[in-house]
Write a protein that holds these residues in place. Structure first.
Motif: not given
Length: 474
Positions: A236-258
């Motif tokens: 949920c951080g900065a867009a250039d932090d090297g991680f994923g930001h497209d919520r459609t590409q993750y199950p809900y539990q990975e969204l919350v923990l990420g």
């Protein structure tokens, strides 16, 4: 100015009805709204019309409210808003071992951001911080900061008291979200799999409860082929932090923990301290084998879930948050009162008067959410839910507009009442009485309010406040 920037992906709705898209918020942009599908979630009357308040100091107030909910310190006296004791132990322990209610606060903070961007009130029309306006509602009738849908079915057009509080008061909204999540935790081991020893203090042990909060559906399965098997973790951080930001590409539990690990930024500052979390390693047979789809199918459809049990990825990750403030320090201590005890009015048959009104007052502090119910078919409130602010929040009153319609009434006297209820503060409902006389040939409708009521103090074992003298003597 209200902060609108979220990550550029759908907001998930907080119910166990599968993955539903609420709205799309592009960074720095405006939400794209969808027509509502409330009947699909049991609301044939569509969304409720509910007024709410968006906290001025949202960063601190909402964070502290999430923490109170995590420790079951918001409304433990109200069953529907209390977090239940949590079952613990391995599968053999069944439901026989329980511990005091506790949810790692960072999980609720992360869920609240994913659901709404930490917003109780509407984005369109935009309700700014510190202002009153319509509640945030989704296309399938999820409401408020936690996007509560369960229990919010609109089957009559008028919300019940619990529904009114969920929509009007962010504290009740967050409390209900915490209670729902605790309920998902307690579905194990009978009808859901478990993680490790089911220790509520260990963040990773909430993996299946988080999955269930958004629906124990294949759309949230980590091995769903719709998701990249070698995906980087979500942020949920900065867009250039090297991680994923497209919520459609993750199950809900990975969204919350990420999101818990990589919090969102507001005006350059993170909304909470990053919390280290380890996800199940899908390349490790200890996790990949139990999570196989052939194990999920009997669990999902036949409630045969033992084969999906997984070990705890890391047993050392606990939220260090210590509860530092009381409910009253965070939410204030509202005191309810009415501007008038009632009104007398004369109308001819088949006439309508919509000029009647009274104010709901909050002579205490914080936010007062309330429900208005009328007891006569000829008397209606324009809005069944409102809020009144204490002096510390600006002192705005909640004005209740009433309509009297004499269609079908024979000449003679009638008495009706508008009753104002709230769960915080709890106590005796306050009543505004309408004395109506239907008179043949009566002139243009006139309303004669009685003298201002005398306020008296009252107290009981739960709360204190003021009521009109007529109420106190009833």
């Amino acid at each position: 100015m209200r902060y609108l920037s979220l990550t550029a992906a759908p907001v998930a709705v907080a119910v166990a009805l599968g993955v539903a898209v609420l709205l799309h918020l592009s960074s720095g942009g405006s939400p794209a709204l969808a027509s509502h599908s409330c009947p699909n979630t049991g609301s044939p009357f569509g969304p409720f019309e509910i007024e709410t308040y968006e906290a001025a100091d949202y960063r601190d107030v909402y964070a502290r409210t999430f923490e109170l909910a995590a420790f079951n310190q918001l409304f433990p006296e109200h069953g529907g808003f209390a977090t239940s004791n949590l079952e613990t132990g391995d599968r053999a322990a069944g439901s026989g071992q329980v511990v005091e209610p506790y949810i790692p606060p960072v999980l609720l903070k992360s869920m609240g951001f994913l659901e709404s961007g930490w917003a109780q009130a509407s984005y369109v029309p935009l309700v700014d911080y510190g202002e009153v306006g319509p509640v945030l509602s989704s296309h399938d009738c999820g409401y408020g900061i936690m996007q509560i849908t369960s229990g919010m079915q609109n089957i009559s057009g008028v919300p019940n008291l619990d529904q009114a509080m969920i929509g009007s008061h962010f504290g009740f909204n967050i409390a209900r979200g915490a209670a729902i999540l605790a309920g998902k935790w307690n579905l194990s081991p009978e009808v859901r799999p478990i993680v490790g020893a089911r220790d509520p203090a260990v963040i990773e042990d909430w993996y299946y409860a988080l999955w269930g909060y958004n629906g124990f559906a294949f759309s949230n399965h980590p091995l769903n082929p719709a998701y990249q098997p070698t995906r980087v973790e979500f942020s949920c951080g900065a867009a250039d932090d090297g991680f994923g930001h497209d919520r459609t590409q993750y199950p809900y539990q990975e969204l919350v923990l990420g999101c818990a690990q990589r919090p969102p930024l507001r005006v350059g500052e993170q909304l909470w301290e990053p919390q280290e979390v380890h996800l199940p390693d899908l390349a490790d047979p200890a996790f990949a084998d139990p999570l196989k789809i052939e194990n999920w199918i009997p669990c999902s459809y036949s409630l045969d879930c033992a084969a999906m049990d997984i070990p705890t990825p890391n047993t050392n990750h606990e939220d260090p948050t210590v509860l530092a403030l009381t409910r009253e320090e965070v939410l204030g201590e509202p005191v309810i009162g009415l501007s008038s005890a009632g009104v007398s009015i004369e109308l001819p048959p088949d006439a309508t008067s919509s000029g009647l009104a009274f104010d709901v007052l909050n002579s205490g502090s914080g936010l007062l959410g309330f429900q208005v119910l009328t007891d006569a078919p000829w008397l209606k409130a324009a809005a069944p839910v409102g809020v009144a602010l204490g002096g510390d929040l600006g002192g705005d009153v909640g004005t209740v507009q009433l309509t009297v319609n004499t269609a079908g009434l024979a000449p003679g006297p009638y008495t009706g009442a508008a009753t104002v209820n709230s769960l915080y503060p709890a106590g005796t409902p306050h009543t505004f009485v309408v004395d109506l006389v239907v008179v043949e040939g009566a002139p243009t409708p006139t309303a004669t309010p009685p003298p201002a009521p005398i306020a008296v103090s009252w107290a009981d074992g739960n709360s204190s406040g003021t009521v009109d003298l007529s109420d106190a003597l009833a």
